[in-house]
Design an enzyme around this catalytic site. Sequence first.
Site, PDB file in Angstrom:
ATOM      1  N   SER A 101     -59.939  43.716  49.477  1.00 57.81           N
ATOM      2  CA  SER A 101     -58.671  44.343  49.112  1.00 57.81           C
ATOM      3  C   SER A 101     -58.848  45.234  47.877  1.00 57.81           C
ATOM      4  O   SER A 101     -59.561  46.224  47.930  1.00 57.81           O
ATOM      5  CB  SER A 101     -57.600  43.270  48.907  1.00 57.81           C
ATOM      6  OG  SER A 101     -56.358  43.721  49.387  1.00 57.81           O
TER       7      SER A 101
ATOM      8  N   LYS B 216     -30.491  46.472  43.246  1.00 53.22           N
ATOM      9  CA  LYS B 216     -30.965  46.155  41.900  1.00 53.22           C
ATOM     10  C   LYS B 216     -31.519  44.731  41.874  1.00 53.22           C
ATOM     11  O   LYS B 216     -30.844  43.778  42.288  1.00 53.22           O
ATOM     12  CB  LYS B 216     -29.821  46.300  40.880  1.00 53.22           C
ATOM     13  CG  LYS B 216     -30.204  45.956  39.462  1.00 53.22           C
ATOM     14  CD  LYS B 216     -31.266  46.902  38.928  1.00 53.22           C
ATOM     15  CE  LYS B 216     -31.612  46.573  37.466  1.00 53.22           C
ATOM     16  NZ  LYS B 216     -32.728  47.412  36.994  1.00 53.22           N
TER      17      LYS B 216
END
Length: 314
Positions: free
Chosen positions: A123, A175
């Site tokens: 990765s 949010k």
Amino acid sequence: MTAQDIDHIINHISLRKSRRRWRWIAIILFVIGLIALIANLAGTGLPEREHVARIRIDGLITGDQASIDLLQRVTKDDKAKAVILRIDSPGGTTAGSEALYDEIRAMSAKKPVVAVMDTVAASGGYIAAIAADHIVARGNTITGSIGVIFTFPEVSRLLNTVGVTVEELKSGDLKAEPSPYKPVSEKARAYSMTLVEDGFRWFKGLVVDRRKLDAAKVDALADGRVFTGRQAKAEGLIDELGGEEAALTWLKTEKKLPEAIEVLDRRPPKPVSEELFGVSIGSRALDWLGFPHIAQMAERAKLDGLLVLWHPAL
């Protein structure tokens, strides 16, 4: 002279001895710390002879400033004629891996860079490797894991069990989403997935560009799976099987480095506590208190946001 006077004199003498002992202890610790600091500063000096710089990329990749500073310092060092990156990392944050990739590419513009994969270079560790000019891995190295993951805890059922309610006042639906205090909404899930997909396209684009592979082939390889070094070689994800000797041979053959050139470790400066004791005081204190995993949890807590990491739970 009364017994009280005698006790007072004895206590006074003991107090003076105690102060004197602690004063000497403080002086000794100050001198040791000063010696360690001088040694640390001396260790950051540039080698005076030409060499191949060995830089280790270990553990979680977070784009920490010490690692970035080291790469920039070696890039500017004219005595470092080439660089071997020894990578042993399962990855880390996407932004941290991007920062590391950019610095390695800037280094490669000035001098040859070879990546040598050790146990794991997956990765984000693979992102660091493909930034190099040549990649070497052991046959049983774990690499690949081309993909992006976004993990977050969801503890609403636990809070309900203990009778805790979290109230939120926020300016918009997305949010601070997804929130650990409630099940993720479909809107938040869908938007979070756009972040993952954007980072995924970026990662695949790096592989296509750096490994000169067809985009369709990278799509087929980029399902998150890992590969052994042998499999990675067959798929074109790395260049060669071997270790540091193979990397040196490539540098001497392809980049015409002298046969006798030596390899020198280049490391970021350590904190004084690690220079003295070989481990941070905080980590040692947690071990003494019986909480050896807290330091690992603190390191894991740095991994907020998008991750390019094999086995995020680790």
